[in-house]
Scaffold this motif. Structure first.
Motif, short mmCIF file in Angstrom:
data_model
loop_
_atom_site.label_atom_id
_atom_site.label_comp_id
_atom_site.label_asym_id
_atom_site.label_seq_id
_atom_site.Cartn_x
_atom_site.Cartn_y
_atom_site.Cartn_z
N UNK A 266 0.48 -0.87 -0.19
CA UNK A 266 -0.04 0.42 -0.40
C UNK A 266 0.72 1.07 0.33
N UNK A 267 1.91 1.31 0.37
CA UNK A 267 2.95 2.02 0.48
C UNK A 267 4.04 2.31 -0.76
N UNK A 268 3.32 1.61 -1.75
CA UNK A 268 4.65 1.14 -2.57
C UNK A 268 5.96 0.59 -2.66
N UNK A 269 5.79 0.12 -2.08
CA UNK A 269 7.18 -1.23 -2.05
C UNK A 269 6.86 -2.37 -2.80
N UNK A 270 7.87 -2.56 -3.53
CA UNK A 270 7.38 -3.74 -4.16
C UNK A 270 7.77 -5.00 -3.56
N UNK A 271 6.46 -5.80 -3.41
CA UNK A 271 6.38 -6.60 -3.09
C UNK A 271 6.43 -8.14 -3.12
N UNK A 272 6.66 -7.96 -4.97
CA UNK A 272 6.50 -9.49 -5.78
C UNK A 272 7.04 -9.29 -7.35
N UNK A 273 7.89 -10.15 -7.84
CA UNK A 273 8.22 -10.11 -8.82
C UNK A 273 7.83 -10.83 -9.96
N UNK A 274 7.37 -11.66 -10.30
CA UNK A 274 6.72 -13.11 -11.17
C UNK A 274 7.69 -13.07 -12.84
N UNK A 275 7.93 -13.98 -12.69
CA UNK A 275 8.01 -14.23 -14.20
C UNK A 275 7.51 -15.38 -14.65
N UNK A 276 7.05 -15.32 -15.94
CA UNK A 276 6.47 -16.42 -16.47
C UNK A 276 6.61 -16.41 -18.08
N UNK A 277 6.37 -17.44 -18.90
CA UNK A 277 6.61 -17.93 -20.04
C UNK A 277 5.59 -18.41 -20.39
N UNK A 278 4.92 -18.38 -21.82
CA UNK A 278 3.80 -18.53 -22.10
C UNK A 278 4.37 -19.83 -23.14
N UNK A 279 3.51 -21.18 -22.64
CA UNK A 279 3.34 -22.42 -23.51
C UNK A 279 2.68 -22.09 -24.34
N UNK A 280 1.62 -21.35 -24.94
CA UNK A 280 0.54 -21.91 -25.94
C UNK A 280 -0.26 -21.71 -25.97
N UNK A 281 -0.51 -22.03 -24.32
CA UNK A 281 -2.28 -21.95 -24.41
C UNK A 281 -2.17 -20.81 -22.61
N UNK A 282 -1.60 -21.28 -21.62
CA UNK A 282 -1.44 -20.37 -20.72
C UNK A 282 -0.05 -19.88 -20.33
N UNK A 283 -0.05 -19.43 -18.70
CA UNK A 283 1.42 -18.60 -18.74
C UNK A 283 2.33 -19.62 -17.16
N UNK A 284 2.71 -19.91 -17.94
CA UNK A 284 3.62 -21.04 -16.48
C UNK A 284 4.79 -20.44 -15.64
N UNK A 285 4.59 -20.75 -14.47
CA UNK A 285 5.34 -19.95 -13.73
C UNK A 285 6.99 -20.52 -13.85
N UNK A 286 7.95 -19.37 -13.93
CA UNK A 286 9.88 -19.84 -13.76
C UNK A 286 10.06 -19.42 -12.81
N UNK A 287 9.72 -17.91 -12.23
CA UNK A 287 11.13 -17.19 -11.64
C UNK A 287 9.88 -16.51 -10.45
N UNK A 288 10.34 -15.68 -9.49
CA UNK A 288 10.33 -14.84 -8.45
C UNK A 288 10.77 -14.56 -7.69
N UNK A 289 10.67 -13.37 -7.18
CA UNK A 289 10.80 -12.40 -5.82
C UNK A 289 10.74 -11.82 -4.73
N UNK A 290 10.06 -12.65 -3.69
CA UNK A 290 9.35 -11.63 -2.46
C UNK A 290 10.48 -11.30 -1.91
N UNK A 291 9.33 -9.39 -1.63
CA UNK A 291 10.50 -9.03 -0.88
C UNK A 291 9.41 -8.64 0.90
N UNK A 292 10.12 -8.84 1.92
CA UNK A 292 8.69 -8.43 3.28
C UNK A 292 9.47 -7.42 3.69
#
Length: 453
Positions: free
Chosen positions: A116-142
């Motif tokens: 709510x204070x505009x701090x980056x909480x999550x950065x999620x990387x996904x790749x398209x498999x042809x029909x949907x997005x597959x999770x690949x990598x993420x960074x989670x910030x606390x």
């Protein structure tokens, strides 16, 4: 020491924002100089580095698209690399990037979420498999109650278990004045299901809460204790500006600190009060020869009138001459609002002993985000049918809306101005994915449309 320091300059940024990659560095004192390589794209992963390392001007305008090009040394021309479509929230924080490579649809997506204070909480990387997005990598910030980051956790997606696997984490502690006192890097041990220590940085402050010493340690897996690695002592002038730094290496044979590098006169293009958020101008470094200090190397940064970096030059000293050992440069084109519309990076070619074309990025469709709210997908704007054969309707529009349809290389395939709440579009174009952008005086929004002929 020079050869040890510079390969490590990326460490701090990896710990703070980019993809964290565990390694076994020989030295951590190089983190003191991390600002030196923040724009050196050739040393970093292309996608993440271009996203966060290219210099930008201080503006509330944000580009909806940018196209990347790499220099082809054989044909002496620019070759298409990728096209990126970006979205932002009303605070001008980037919320999504779609990467188009060789296909007419996005192959990679990076999604950003914030507190709510505009701090980056999550950065999620996904790749398209042809029909949907597959999770690949993420960074989670606390963050703690003072909005200071306490953990940066990186994870990769396990397709076998459909769960996130831990990779690396960085832990931060602070004093009562909200100054960071310690950073610990750890790597996940899949065998023991525990975190293994990797490196540690301890910071010491004076009464003015100025960072005066940074001590770096690496974890000894044999003795299970922290072993000293490097130490940096920092000195400030009467105005509180960092001017002098001394780097020492820990000698395991003598159990004492050995002098290695000395920065007698650091100058700043911009001093913020903390070297991590300041802009370097120049320095000259002396190295210890066993009995005294010898000139070793120097760094020089150049900026344009808009405070964007235009050049970095590293020179080594061999009495009595200075010789360029590395250099990179940036050139810019700006629009009427001083937004960067084109950025060209030239990098050092050791074979030619000069800088040559390396990378280019073109920026498109800037919109202001700070003054008023951004139009978003919840504003009742609908596109139907989608997919379509080329004729579709856009409804829920406000008055005086400019509609532009772009193909994946940034060319406008359709454009019109609408003064009603609904518009029928006849798009005479080939099958594929297009970007429909709606712009008003209050902001802009982009939506994906699909043509199937």
């Amino acid at each position: 020491m020079k050869k040890i320091l510079f390969p490590l300059l990326f460490l701090f940024f990896a710990a703070s924002f980019l993809f964290a990659q565990q390694s076994n560095p020989a030295s951590f004192a190089g983190m003191f100089l991390k600002k030196h390589s923040q724009h050196d794209l050739s040393k970093q992963k292309k996608i993440s580095s271009l996203k966060s390392q290219l210099p930008v001007i201080n503006t509330v305008w944000k580009p909806a698209r940018y196209i990347d090009w790499n220099w082809d040394t054989t044909g002496n021309s620019w070759l298409y690399a990728d096209s990126v479509h970006a979205s932002y929230n009303t605070n001008s924080d980037i919320t999504q990037e779609d990467y188009y490579f060789s296909n007419p649809f996005p192959e990679q997506r990076i999604t950003y979420t914030y507190t709510a204070t505009h701090k980056l909480l999550n950065m999620l990387t996904q790749w398209w498999n042809g029909t949907s997005w597959d999770n690949s990598y993420q960074e989670v910030y606390t963050y703690n109650g003072n909005d200071l980051m306490t953990q940066d956790l990186s994870q990769t997606w396990n397709t076998s278990t459909s769960a996130w696997d831990n990779q690396n984490q960085y832990l931060y502690t602070y004093n009562a004045n909200n100054k960071m006192t310690q950073e610990i890097g750890q790597g996940w041990n899949a065998t023991t299901s525990e975190w293994d220590n990797w490196f540690k940085m301890d910071l010491t402050y004076n009464g003015n809460q100025q960072d005066i010493q940074e001590t770096y340690s690496s974890w000894n897996t044999t003795t299970n204790v922290w072993d000293y690695s490097d130490k940096v002592d920092l000195k400030y002038n009467t105005g509180g500006v960092l001017k002098i730094a001394t780097v020492e290496l820990w000698n395991t044979s003598t159990s004492a600190w050995d002098s290695t590098d000395y920065y007698p006169n650091i100058t700043w293009h911009y001093w913020s009060g903390d070297y991590r958020t300041s802009t370097w101008q120049s320095d000259t470094v002396l190295s210890w020869n066993g009995s005294g200090w010898d000139l070793s190397w120097r760094d020089t940064y150049t900026y344009d009138a808009k405070n964007n970096q235009t050049d970095y030059k590293e020179e080594t000293y061999s009495n009595p001459n200075w010789t360029i050992s590395y250099e990179y440069s940036f050139s810019y084109l700006y629009d009427a609002n001083n937004n960067i519309t084109q950025l060209i990076q030239q990098d050092w070619d050791p074979n030619k002993n000069t800088i040559v074309n390396y990378h280019k990025r073109d920026y498109f469709d800037y919109s202001p985000y700070s003054a008023v709210a951004e139009i978003n997908s919840d504003d009742g704007i609908f596109i139907y049918p989608n997919p379509s054969s080329g004729q579709f309707t856009v409804s829920g529009l406000q008055s005086a809306v400019q509609i532009t349809v772009y193909n994946l290389v940034g060319e406008a395939a359709y454009q019109t101005t609408v003064n009603s709440k609904q518009q029928t579009v006849n798009l005479n174009a080939a099958s594929g994915i297009y970007l429909l952008r709606m712009s008003t005086s209050e902001g802009a929004v982009s939506k994906k449309i699909i043509l199937e002929r």
